[in-house]
Design a protein around this motif. Sequence first.
Motif, PDB file in Angstrom:
ATOM      1  N   GLY A 242       0.820  -1.198   0.000  1.00 52.46           N
ATOM      2  CA  GLY A 242       0.000   0.000   0.000  1.00 52.46           C
ATOM      3  C   GLY A 242       0.858   1.254   0.000  1.00 52.46           C
ATOM      4  N   LEU A 243       0.662   2.099  -1.003  1.00 54.20           N
ATOM      5  CA  LEU A 243       1.356   3.387  -1.111  1.00 54.20           C
ATOM      6  C   LEU A 243       0.320   4.447  -0.766  1.00 54.20           C
ATOM      7  CD1 LEU A 243       4.208   4.301  -1.859  1.00 54.20           C
ATOM      8  CD2 LEU A 243       3.461   4.505  -4.223  1.00 54.20           C
ATOM      9  N   LEU A 244       0.308   4.901   0.499  1.00 56.83           N
ATOM     10  CA  LEU A 244      -0.871   5.551   1.063  1.00 56.83           C
ATOM     11  C   LEU A 244      -0.678   7.024   1.411  1.00 56.83           C
ATOM     12  CD1 LEU A 244      -1.932   2.653   3.475  1.00 56.83           C
ATOM     13  CD2 LEU A 244      -2.452   2.950   1.050  1.00 56.83           C
ATOM     14  N   GLY A 245       0.390   7.647   0.944  1.00 58.51           N
ATOM     15  CA  GLY A 245       0.611   9.054   1.242  1.00 58.51           C
ATOM     16  C   GLY A 245      -0.269   9.975   0.424  1.00 58.51           C
ATOM     17  N   ARG A 246      -0.192  11.250   0.739  1.00 60.23           N
ATOM     18  CA  ARG A 246      -1.002  12.256   0.047  1.00 60.23           C
ATOM     19  C   ARG A 246      -0.505  12.478  -1.373  1.00 60.23           C
ATOM     20  NH1 ARG A 246      -1.211  17.684   3.252  1.00 60.23           N
ATOM     21  NH2 ARG A 246      -1.936  18.298   1.197  1.00 60.23           N
ATOM     22  N   LEU A 282       7.969  -2.879 -11.288  1.00 58.98           N
ATOM     23  CA  LEU A 282       6.845  -3.425 -10.538  1.00 58.98           C
ATOM     24  C   LEU A 282       6.481  -4.790 -11.098  1.00 58.98           C
ATOM     25  CD1 LEU A 282       4.621  -0.202 -10.380  1.00 58.98           C
ATOM     26  CD2 LEU A 282       6.330  -0.980  -8.716  1.00 58.98           C
ATOM     27  N   THR A 283       6.428  -5.803 -10.218  1.00 49.99           N
ATOM     28  CA  THR A 283       6.090  -7.158 -10.629  1.00 49.99           C
ATOM     29  C   THR A 283       5.112  -7.758  -9.630  1.00 49.99           C
ATOM     30  OG1 THR A 283       7.879  -8.243  -9.392  1.00 49.99           O
ATOM     31  CG2 THR A 283       8.421  -7.424 -11.589  1.00 49.99           C
ATOM     32  N   GLY A 284       4.581  -8.915  -9.983  1.00 55.65           N
ATOM     33  CA  GLY A 284       3.637  -9.580  -9.095  1.00 55.65           C
ATOM     34  C   GLY A 284       2.266  -8.940  -9.157  1.00 55.65           C
ATOM     35  N   HIS A 285       1.668  -8.674  -7.984  1.00 53.75           N
ATOM     36  CA  HIS A 285       0.327  -8.092  -7.894  1.00 53.75           C
ATOM     37  C   HIS A 285       0.443  -6.715  -7.235  1.00 53.75           C
ATOM     38  CE1 HIS A 285      -1.729 -11.973  -8.831  1.00 53.75           C
ATOM     39  NE2 HIS A 285      -0.598 -12.457  -8.323  1.00 53.75           N
ATOM     40  N   VAL A 286       0.511  -5.688  -8.050  1.00 54.84           N
ATOM     41  CA  VAL A 286       0.694  -4.316  -7.570  1.00 54.84           C
ATOM     42  C   VAL A 286      -0.399  -3.434  -8.156  1.00 54.84           C
ATOM     43  CG1 VAL A 286       2.221  -2.309  -7.503  1.00 54.84           C
ATOM     44  CG2 VAL A 286       3.193  -4.606  -7.376  1.00 54.84           C
ATOM     45  N   PHE A 287      -1.025  -2.636  -7.293  1.00 52.87           N
ATOM     46  CA  PHE A 287      -2.026  -1.671  -7.747  1.00 52.87           C
ATOM     47  C   PHE A 287      -1.747  -0.348  -7.057  1.00 52.87           C
ATOM     48  CE2 PHE A 287      -6.890  -0.756  -8.136  1.00 52.87           C
ATOM     49  CZ  PHE A 287      -6.605   0.236  -9.071  1.00 52.87           C
ATOM     50  N   ILE A 288      -1.217   0.610  -7.810  1.00 55.12           N
ATOM     51  CA  ILE A 288      -1.021   1.971  -7.321  1.00 55.12           C
ATOM     52  C   ILE A 288      -2.160   2.811  -7.891  1.00 55.12           C
ATOM     53  CG2 ILE A 288       0.495   3.990  -7.295  1.00 55.12           C
ATOM     54  CD1 ILE A 288       2.864   2.109  -7.556  1.00 55.12           C
ATOM     55  N   ARG A 289      -3.027   3.307  -7.024  1.00 53.29           N
ATOM     56  CA  ARG A 289      -4.269   3.933  -7.488  1.00 53.29           C
ATOM     57  C   ARG A 289      -4.107   5.381  -7.897  1.00 53.29           C
ATOM     58  NH1 ARG A 289      -5.516  -0.042  -4.020  1.00 53.29           N
ATOM     59  NH2 ARG A 289      -7.360  -1.314  -4.434  1.00 53.29           N
ATOM     60  N   SER A 290      -3.016   6.013  -7.502  1.00 51.79           N
ATOM     61  CA  SER A 290      -2.827   7.408  -7.905  1.00 51.79           C
ATOM     62  C   SER A 290      -1.365   7.806  -7.769  1.00 51.79           C
ATOM     63  CB  SER A 290      -3.691   8.347  -7.052  1.00 51.79           C
ATOM     64  OG  SER A 290      -3.460   9.694  -7.411  1.00 51.79           O
ATOM     65  N   VAL A 321      -1.112   0.734 -12.596  1.00 52.13           N
ATOM     66  CA  VAL A 321      -0.745   2.048 -12.076  1.00 52.13           C
ATOM     67  C   VAL A 321      -1.681   3.077 -12.698  1.00 52.13           C
ATOM     68  CG1 VAL A 321       1.040   3.817 -11.883  1.00 52.13           C
ATOM     69  CG2 VAL A 321       1.673   1.395 -11.762  1.00 52.13           C
ATOM     70  N   TRP A 322      -2.431   3.775 -11.860  1.00 49.46           N
ATOM     71  CA  TRP A 322      -3.288   4.857 -12.317  1.00 49.46           C
ATOM     72  C   TRP A 322      -2.565   6.168 -12.113  1.00 49.46           C
ATOM     73  CZ3 TRP A 322      -8.748   3.556  -9.872  1.00 49.46           C
ATOM     74  CH2 TRP A 322      -9.223   2.380 -10.471  1.00 49.46           C
ATOM     75  N   THR A 323      -2.570   6.997 -13.126  1.00 43.00           N
ATOM     76  CA  THR A 323      -1.921   8.306 -12.994  1.00 43.00           C
ATOM     77  C   THR A 323      -2.653   9.190 -12.001  1.00 43.00           C
ATOM     78  OG1 THR A 323      -3.163   9.135 -14.895  1.00 43.00           O
ATOM     79  CG2 THR A 323      -0.955   8.238 -15.315  1.00 43.00           C
TER      80      THR A 323
END
Length: 326
Positions: A242-246, A282-290, A321-323
């Motif tokens: 989880g990449l959860l910063g602002r 990035l490999t495996g199961h990664v979802f960066i939403r923003s 990866v969502w921009t």
Amino acid sequence: ITGRSAGVRARSVTLKNETSTLVINPDCADVSIVNLTGEGRLVIKDKGSFPEGIDNTDLFMAPGGGTTEFSGSSSGEYELSKTAFNNLIINLEDGAEVKLPSNNNHKLQINGYFELENGEIIYTAENQSIHVGGNMNVGSGGKITNESGKGNLASADTLQVGGDLINDGIIRLTKRLWDDYSIATAMDDEKTDGRGILRFVGESNVDFKCNSTTNISQLIIDKGSNDKYKVTLFSKAERFFGLLGRATNNANPEGFRSGVAYPANPVILYKPLWLRAGTLELTGHVFIRSLSEKGDGNNGLDCFYIPERGSLVLNGRDVKVWTTFS
């Protein structure tokens, strides 16, 4: 050394190689070693006392020195009395909570490798840091958590790693449990959730494996002066990274050349992901939403940048990866 050997005084002790081990048991008090050298192992058992006379400048604690291990039963709080180690192993049972050193600006320096097999390291104040020069492993019984509930752009807690980072336990550098890009959260200055940074440094290719919960506010890739060296991030499941910063944080305008709105290399980027130098794969199961949400719209400062000396590689059908979330 047991209680029957209490009051031991040694001017110099050498643990010559990896098979040389000195064990300090909990019933032994008042042990003093003026000069500790070698590449062996010093084991502090069951919340025993660290020998007096050993400081951060001893060759055993310096780069290329030996390994210090805290092990056994140690329920409750355990404060590290030293601020620097060569190699460090923490294997404490009974859910022991390990407090970071209260001196040296709350910085724990580990020159070699760090193995957190059992026990929980807790960030309890802002601006605390752990610097690991080599590889770092968090075992299934290991935890690193941020309970300070404090931190902002200028006072974040930091975990810095120069080698591989393998997480089979829990790394939670922010109290935030999920990413939320609502207006209310966007305006939050992170003083209630805590702000924790994971930073990879050094001129080498390394692996970052998230086999269990790994929640951070910001990931910084700082591998040299160009994109030659790579951090390969693997997540076993989407929920484990989880990449959860602002995402609304702006860049530091000091890095912008006069009159240029979109520079190649801003000095400081406060987004959840900052590719300062090097490649992130990035490999495996990664979802960066923003990667970025709109801030104040000031001259492009709220944009996400991939600089000339950085690269981002998406490798796999389960990498997303969502921009922007909005």
